[in-house]
Design a protein around this motif. Structure first.
Motif, PDB file in Angstrom:
ATOM      1  N   TYR A  29      -5.291  -2.472   6.613  1.00  0.00           N
ATOM      2  CA  TYR A  29      -5.797  -3.833   6.744  1.00  0.00           C
ATOM      3  C   TYR A  29      -6.312  -4.092   8.161  1.00  0.00           C
ATOM      4  O   TYR A  29      -7.407  -4.624   8.355  1.00  0.00           O
ATOM      5  N   GLU A  95      -8.255 -14.255  -3.390  1.00  0.00           N
ATOM      6  CA  GLU A  95      -8.245 -12.978  -4.124  1.00  0.00           C
ATOM      7  C   GLU A  95      -7.837 -11.837  -3.192  1.00  0.00           C
ATOM      8  O   GLU A  95      -7.044 -10.975  -3.556  1.00  0.00           O
ATOM      9  N   GLN A  96      -8.351 -11.841  -1.977  1.00  0.00           N
ATOM     10  CA  GLN A  96      -7.998 -10.817  -1.004  1.00  0.00           C
ATOM     11  C   GLN A  96      -6.510 -10.874  -0.673  1.00  0.00           C
ATOM     12  O   GLN A  96      -5.836  -9.846  -0.595  1.00  0.00           O
ATOM     13  N   GLU A  99      -4.537  -9.502  -3.594  1.00  0.00           N
ATOM     14  CA  GLU A  99      -4.601  -8.042  -3.634  1.00  0.00           C
ATOM     15  C   GLU A  99      -3.701  -7.424  -2.564  1.00  0.00           C
ATOM     16  O   GLU A  99      -3.021  -6.434  -2.818  1.00  0.00           O
ATOM     17  N   GLN A 102      -0.133  -7.770  -3.739  1.00  0.00           N
ATOM     18  CA  GLN A 102       0.158  -6.807  -4.800  1.00  0.00           C
ATOM     19  C   GLN A 102       0.309  -5.400  -4.245  1.00  0.00           C
ATOM     20  O   GLN A 102       1.200  -4.657  -4.654  1.00  0.00           O
ATOM     21  N   ALA A 103      -0.537  -5.042  -3.288  1.00  0.00           N
ATOM     22  CA  ALA A 103      -0.442  -3.716  -2.684  1.00  0.00           C
ATOM     23  C   ALA A 103       0.855  -3.549  -1.903  1.00  0.00           C
ATOM     24  O   ALA A 103       1.478  -2.492  -1.930  1.00  0.00           O
ATOM     25  N   ASN A 108       1.898  -5.666 -10.211  1.00  0.00           N
ATOM     26  CA  ASN A 108       0.711  -5.379 -11.010  1.00  0.00           C
ATOM     27  C   ASN A 108      -0.007  -6.679 -11.307  1.00  0.00           C
ATOM     28  O   ASN A 108       0.609  -7.688 -11.615  1.00  0.00           O
ATOM     29  N   ARG A 109      -1.317  -6.663 -11.229  1.00  0.00           N
ATOM     30  CA  ARG A 109      -2.123  -7.868 -11.439  1.00  0.00           C
ATOM     31  C   ARG A 109      -1.864  -8.495 -12.810  1.00  0.00           C
ATOM     32  O   ARG A 109      -1.841  -9.699 -12.948  1.00  0.00           O
ATOM     33  N   ALA A 115      -5.104 -13.361 -12.700  1.00  0.00           N
ATOM     34  CA  ALA A 115      -5.820 -12.764 -11.581  1.00  0.00           C
ATOM     35  C   ALA A 115      -6.561 -13.806 -10.754  1.00  0.00           C
ATOM     36  O   ALA A 115      -6.776 -13.619  -9.570  1.00  0.00           O
TER      37      ALA A 115
END
Length: 130
Positions: A29, A95-96, A99, A102-103, A108-109, A115
């Motif tokens: 990142y 959204e970023q 993500e 989640q990472a 899991n999405r 989402a």
């Protein structure tokens, strides 16, 4: 330029104290953020960018004890985002952030929220400033 490079290197150095999974996500990142701002010259964007990353570095140093052994008193890494800040995020930034969350958590999405839903207040590096 020297200050930017110094800040970048300091963040990567402090990331060495993070758990392996957090370090991997954090390093990716940070690299992407600094790379995307490499050619930006407008101080309107650079001032808050560097202020946020400096704040992140200070917080991480405190939480990992990188400044001094007596500083590491907290049991967690990061901080919760202000729910009002999360609500003000644009869809692309939300959204970023989702993500990234989640990472970093292995979520899991498809599990849990949709989402397109904005993430809840969660621990994460500063939002991307473009």
């Amino acid at each position: 330029m020297t200050n930017a490079k110094s800040l970048y290197r300091s963040i990567l150095r402090v990331h060495r104290r993070l758990p392996q999974e957090m370090r991997f996500v954090g390093d990716q990142y940070v690299r992407a953020e600094f790379r995307s701002h490499r050619k930006v010259t407008d101080k309107q964007f650079l001032t808050p960018f560097f202020a946020q990353w400096s704040s992140y570095l200070t917080l991480l140093r405190k939480q990992t004890g990188a400044g001094s052994p007596a500083q590491s008193q907290e049991n967690h890494i990061g901080k919760h985002l202000d729910p009002e800040l999360v609500e003000r995020l644009g869809d692309d930034k939300a959204e970023q952030l989702l993500e990234l969350h989640q990472a970093s958590t292995g979520a899991n999405r498809e599990e849990g929220s949709a989402a397109t839903a904005k993430p809840s207040a969660t621990s994460a590096p500063p939002p991307r400033r473009v």
